[in-house]
Structures are given as structure tokens and as C-alpha cells.
Design a protein around this motif. Structure first.
Motif, PDB file in Angstrom:
ATOM      1  N   SER A 175      37.435  34.133  39.643  1.00 46.13           N
ATOM      2  CA  SER A 175      38.260  33.874  38.471  1.00 46.13           C
ATOM      3  C   SER A 175      38.819  32.470  38.565  1.00 46.13           C
ATOM      4  CB  SER A 175      39.392  34.886  38.356  1.00 46.13           C
ATOM      5  OG  SER A 175      40.198  34.857  39.507  1.00 46.13           O
ATOM      6  N   GLU A 176      39.139  31.936  37.437  1.00 51.47           N
ATOM      7  CA  GLU A 176      39.735  30.597  37.435  1.00 51.47           C
ATOM      8  C   GLU A 176      41.133  30.609  38.017  1.00 51.47           C
ATOM      9  OE1 GLU A 176      37.627  28.686  33.477  1.00 51.47           O
ATOM     10  OE2 GLU A 176      39.722  28.315  33.922  1.00 51.47           O
ATOM     11  N   ALA A 177      41.879  31.693  37.733  1.00 55.33           N
ATOM     12  CA  ALA A 177      43.270  31.748  38.174  1.00 55.33           C
ATOM     13  C   ALA A 177      43.604  33.144  38.674  1.00 55.33           C
ATOM     14  CB  ALA A 177      44.199  31.364  37.029  1.00 55.33           C
ATOM     15  N   LEU A 178      44.451  33.188  39.682  1.00 58.14           N
ATOM     16  CA  LEU A 178      44.883  34.448  40.267  1.00 58.14           C
ATOM     17  C   LEU A 178      46.374  34.333  40.580  1.00 58.14           C
ATOM     18  CD1 LEU A 178      44.065  37.220  41.493  1.00 58.14           C
ATOM     19  CD2 LEU A 178      43.687  36.016  43.650  1.00 58.14           C
ATOM     20  N   ASN A 179      47.161  35.277  40.041  1.00 58.91           N
ATOM     21  CA  ASN A 179      48.601  35.297  40.322  1.00 58.91           C
ATOM     22  C   ASN A 179      48.919  36.526  41.161  1.00 58.91           C
ATOM     23  OD1 ASN A 179      48.945  33.060  38.632  1.00 58.91           O
ATOM     24  ND2 ASN A 179      49.317  34.338  36.844  1.00 58.91           N
ATOM     25  N   SER A 190      51.089  36.410  51.699  1.00 55.54           N
ATOM     26  CA  SER A 190      51.047  35.148  50.955  1.00 55.54           C
ATOM     27  C   SER A 190      52.446  34.587  50.696  1.00 55.54           C
ATOM     28  CB  SER A 190      50.317  35.356  49.627  1.00 55.54           C
ATOM     29  OG  SER A 190      50.981  36.338  48.872  1.00 55.54           O
ATOM     30  N   GLN A 191      52.490  33.258  50.630  1.00 61.70           N
ATOM     31  CA  GLN A 191      53.746  32.529  50.431  1.00 61.70           C
ATOM     32  C   GLN A 191      53.585  31.583  49.246  1.00 61.70           C
ATOM     33  OE1 GLN A 191      54.000  30.439  54.131  1.00 61.70           O
ATOM     34  NE2 GLN A 191      54.134  32.316  55.351  1.00 61.70           N
ATOM     35  N   PRO A 192      54.675  31.219  48.580  1.00 61.44           N
ATOM     36  CA  PRO A 192      54.566  30.251  47.485  1.00 61.44           C
ATOM     37  C   PRO A 192      53.853  28.962  47.896  1.00 61.44           C
ATOM     38  CG  PRO A 192      56.715  31.273  47.442  1.00 61.44           C
ATOM     39  CD  PRO A 192      56.044  31.773  48.691  1.00 61.44           C
ATOM     40  N   ALA A 193      53.998  28.564  49.159  1.00 62.45           N
ATOM     41  CA  ALA A 193      53.316  27.349  49.642  1.00 62.45           C
ATOM     42  C   ALA A 193      51.799  27.495  49.681  1.00 62.45           C
ATOM     43  CB  ALA A 193      53.839  26.976  51.029  1.00 62.45           C
ATOM     44  N   THR A 196      48.272  31.256  42.396  1.00 62.52           N
ATOM     45  CA  THR A 196      49.717  31.074  42.279  1.00 62.52           C
ATOM     46  C   THR A 196      50.403  32.257  42.937  1.00 62.52           C
ATOM     47  OG1 THR A 196      49.463  29.895  40.186  1.00 62.52           O
ATOM     48  CG2 THR A 196      51.660  30.739  40.705  1.00 62.52           C
ATOM     49  N   VAL A 197      51.244  31.968  43.910  1.00 58.78           N
ATOM     50  CA  VAL A 197      52.014  33.007  44.589  1.00 58.78           C
ATOM     51  C   VAL A 197      53.429  32.973  44.022  1.00 58.78           C
ATOM     52  CG1 VAL A 197      52.845  33.895  46.781  1.00 58.78           C
ATOM     53  CG2 VAL A 197      50.616  32.734  46.661  1.00 58.78           C
TER      54      VAL A 197
END
Lengths: 113, 114
Positions: A8-12, A80-83, A110-111
Motif C-alpha cells: 500500500s502507499e500508506a499505512l497508519n 512501533s514508535q512515532p519515530a 505513520t505511527v
């Protein structure tokens, strides 16, 4: 010519969860597969390499699997971390040449805190 | 930690002009590469260079492109007559030897052709 697709292009995902990114390829038999991290406006940064005769590789919170029958690699980031938010690229290579890499289009992770 | 450095970080040029993008690979590395990334697209291989000659090049790397290692430290990519479609981020990369597949990338030069 080889075709490399990332799921996928993006994963949240929520902080603390495991992110799983997929890389599928066709028309190619790579000797190895690599995963890179790319931040906006920056060059790719190497993370992990897995060879065709290896099933799994780990490095700290990262895990890569490689299934040459399915022509697929999975890339996991645990806890997972925001970093960890970045674009992750898979790249295929062989050793007939000078180790030139063929990249997928990347998945932007994006985390969320 | 040693790194690949690229200059300039941004280059704006008029269509038809020549540009030279510069790179200083990591000092003990032997293999050098140029890749490019058009905005929103994948990173694409252009050319690899070893022992002062081109090892491999892609279809993108046509007669308008050339590479050179003019001295012991610099590695340059020249585009003779730029086209609008040459606008992209150009990445230089290096690797230590034939058996080390890991590439070290620079931060790139953003080329804008007007």
C-alpha cells in the motif's frame, strides 16, 4: 522486466503495535532483497538484507521474511514508535552485475501516538 | 560515521543547459552509483561505476548522461542538454566492495529544469 509492488502507499498504525509491510515481485529471481528507510527529502538508509536462501532476518525491533516461492517479503516493525514514521522501500538485487538495486515504490508508514 | 556527500542540494537550470552533479563517496568504497527519483515515483537505477569505468547502465542513462571520477574523491554526473523530464532528485551511492550489497546513499540533489 521486473515488477516490484509494495502493498500500500500508506499505512497508519497505533504506537506500540506491529507494522507489517509487504513487498511482492514478479519476472525476477533476486539473489537478495533489502529494506531501506527514506525520510522526506533524504536518501534511502539501509536497514536489512536477506538472501534468497534465508527465510528470516532480525535486527532489534525489525524482522524481515523472504519467501522465494511466493515471491514475497514481509517487513515487520514491532513495538512501533512515532519515530518509525517514514517511507519504507524494498529493493531487489542480484550478483551478476555491480549490485544494482531495483526499488519498489515504497510504503509510507505513520505511527500515531 | 562516514557518509556520502552531494552538492549542490538544489539545482535550478534552464532546459537545454548542461548540469554537473557532484558527489564525494565514502573514502574506502570502490563501487559508485547514481540513482534518481522523480517526485512521487520510485528510486530508479541510472548507472554503476567501478575501476574508472561504467559497469552497468539503465535505459534512462542515454547519451545525454555521463559520469566521471576526475580525481580520487569526486564522482560526477553530467547531463549535457537538460530536458523538463530530467527534473528529479538525484542520489549518489557507494558500496565498499563487490560482496557488500549494502548501498550508502547521499542526501541527493534536487534538480529542477525550467
Amino acid at each position: 522486466s521486473q515488477k516490484i509492488e509494495q502493498n500500500s502507499e500508506a499505512l497508519n498504525i497505533q504506537e506500540g503495535k506491529t507494522a507489517t509491510l509487504t513487498c511482492n515481485y514478479t519476472n525476477y529471481s533476486p539473489a537478495y532483497l533489502q529494506w531501506y528507510r527514506q525520510d522526506p527529502g533524504r536518501g534511502p538508509v539501509f536497514l536489512l538484507l536477506i538472501r534468497e536462501n534465508e527465510k528470516e532476518k532480525r535486527k532489534e525491533r525489525l524482522k524481515v521474511t523472504f519467501d522465494t516461492t511466493l515471491k514475497q517479503s514481509l517487513f515487520h516493525i514491532t513495538a512501533s514508535q512515532p519515530a518509525d514514521s517514514a517511507t519504507y522501500l524494498c529493493a531487489l538485487g542480484d550478483q551478476t552485475g555491480a549490485n544494482n538495486l531495483f526499488f519498489g515504490t515504497g510504503t509510507r508508514l505513520t505511527v500515531i501516538p | 560515521e562516514p557518509e556520502v556527500t552531494q552538492t549542490p542540494s538544489h539545482q535550478v537550470t534552464q532546459m537545454g543547459q548542461e548540469v554537473i552533479l557532484r558527489c564525494v563517496p565514502i573514502s574506502n568504497h570502490l563501487y559508485f552509483y547514481w540513482y534518481r527519483q522523480i517526485l512521487g515515483q520510485k528510486v530508479e537505477f541510472l548507472v554503476s561505476f567501478y575501476n574508472n569505468e561504467i559497469s552497468e547502465k539503465s535505459e534512462i542513462f542515454d547519451d545525454q548522461f555521463s559520469v566521471e571520477r576526475p580525481d580520487g574523491s569526486n564522482f560526477t554526473l553530467k547531463i549535457r542538454s537538460t530536458k523538463l523530464e530530467d527534473s528529479a532528485m538525484y542520489f549518489c551511492a557507494s558500496s565498499p566492495d563487490r560482496n557488500n550489497e549494502k548501498l550508502f546513499f547521499g542526501s541527493g540533489t534536487q534538480l529542477s529544469v525550467l
